[in-house]
Scaffold this active site. Sequence first.
Site, mmCIF file in Angstrom:
data_model
loop_
_atom_site.group_PDB
_atom_site.id
_atom_site.type_symbol
_atom_site.label_atom_id
_atom_site.label_comp_id
_atom_site.label_asym_id
_atom_site.label_seq_id
_atom_site.Cartn_x
_atom_site.Cartn_y
_atom_site.Cartn_z
ATOM 1 C CE1 TYR A 118 -3.837 -2.088 -0.110
ATOM 2 C CE2 TYR A 118 -3.452 -2.647 2.349
ATOM 3 C CZ TYR A 118 -3.922 -3.001 0.989
ATOM 4 O OH TYR A 118 -4.987 -3.927 0.934
ATOM 5 C CD GLU B 201 5.520 17.936 -3.551
ATOM 6 O OE1 GLU B 201 6.336 18.749 -3.172
ATOM 7 O OE2 GLU B 201 4.483 17.874 -3.923
HETATM 8 N N1 LIG Z 1 -10.531 25.020 -1.409
HETATM 9 C C1 LIG Z 1 -9.709 26.028 -1.375
HETATM 10 N N2 LIG Z 1 -9.996 27.140 -0.594
HETATM 11 C C2 LIG Z 1 -9.208 28.153 -0.563
HETATM 12 N N3 LIG Z 1 -7.918 28.266 -0.975
HETATM 13 C C3 LIG Z 1 -7.497 27.270 -2.001
HETATM 14 C C4 LIG Z 1 -8.430 26.126 -1.953
HETATM 15 N N4 LIG Z 1 -7.736 25.267 -2.775
HETATM 16 C C5 LIG Z 1 -6.461 25.778 -3.026
HETATM 17 N N5 LIG Z 1 -6.480 26.864 -2.758
HETATM 18 C C6 LIG Z 1 -5.160 27.783 -2.573
HETATM 19 O O1 LIG Z 1 -4.647 27.874 -4.090
HETATM 20 C C7 LIG Z 1 -3.378 27.450 -3.813
HETATM 21 C C8 LIG Z 1 -3.007 26.162 -4.588
HETATM 22 O O2 LIG Z 1 -3.818 25.096 -4.262
HETATM 23 P P1 LIG Z 1 -3.619 23.705 -5.274
HETATM 24 O O3 LIG Z 1 -4.726 22.713 -4.549
HETATM 25 O O4 LIG Z 1 -4.002 23.930 -6.743
HETATM 26 O O5 LIG Z 1 -2.203 23.034 -4.967
HETATM 27 P P2 LIG Z 1 -0.995 23.246 -5.691
HETATM 28 O O6 LIG Z 1 -0.256 24.426 -4.827
HETATM 29 O O7 LIG Z 1 -1.208 23.684 -7.218
HETATM 30 O O8 LIG Z 1 -0.206 22.068 -5.480
HETATM 31 P P3 LIG Z 1 0.408 21.112 -6.547
HETATM 32 O O9 LIG Z 1 0.827 21.741 -7.661
HETATM 33 O O10 LIG Z 1 1.169 20.301 -5.726
HETATM 34 O O11 LIG Z 1 -0.990 20.268 -6.928
HETATM 35 C C9 LIG Z 1 -3.434 26.913 -2.195
HETATM 36 O O12 LIG Z 1 -1.966 26.931 -1.720
HETATM 37 C C10 LIG Z 1 -4.361 27.819 -1.636
HETATM 38 O O13 LIG Z 1 -3.774 29.220 -1.416
#
Ligand SMILES: Nc1ncnc2c1ncn2[C@@H]1O[C@H](COP(=O)(O)OP(=O)(O)OP(=O)(O)O)[C@@H](O)[C@H]1O
Length: 126
Positions: free
Chosen positions: A17, A70
């Site tokens: 897993y 990560e």
């Molecule tokens: N549900 C949510 N509510 C509020 N802000 C959010 C939400 N989801 C994401 N964010 C904001 O957008 C940013 C990016 O989120 P996301 O889920 O796209 O991750 P990421 O940084 O693109 O990660 P990865 O590239 O590793 O997938 C977060 O750090 C946060 O600031």
Amino acid sequence: MASDYQEIKQKTIGLKYAINGLIFAFKNEINMRVHVLVTIIVIMLGFFFQVSFTEWVLLFLTFGLVLSSEVFNTAVEMLLDYLAPEWHPKAGIIKDLTAGGVLIASSIALIIGAIIFIPKIITWMM
Ligand SMILES: Nc1ncnc2c1ncn2[C@@H]1O[C@H](COP(=O)(O)OP(=O)(O)OP(=O)(O)O)[C@@H](O)[C@H]1O
């Protein structure tokens, strides 16, 4: 005897897993692929510059720090997307926090890599 078998079976399944989780992170997270690529490049550089035993230990500690942070970051992102898919400031700050953790780990890895490799690169160029 039977309990030994159960124990071995449980450990084997647990490992399966865990590997499954790592494969998922590698396939679905571009950042994970970037970290793995950088890890492979640093290992090749380590062989090229014949880093010492202590330097290998430090490098592998930083690989573990970055890759595991990560994986946890990915897990938290997925958990939030599943449990709280709507936009919410708290969900945002939680994602920012775990991303901050990865940034700390990556920055430390970069500093350790620079301390180990920059003197070797300078010597190699001269
Ligand atoms: N549900 C949510 N509510 C509020 N802000 C959010 C939400 N989801 C994401 N964010 C904001 O957008 C940013 C990016 O989120 P996301 O889920 O796209 O991750 P990421 O940084 O693109 O990660 P990865 O590239 O590793 O997938 C977060 O750090 C946060 O600031």
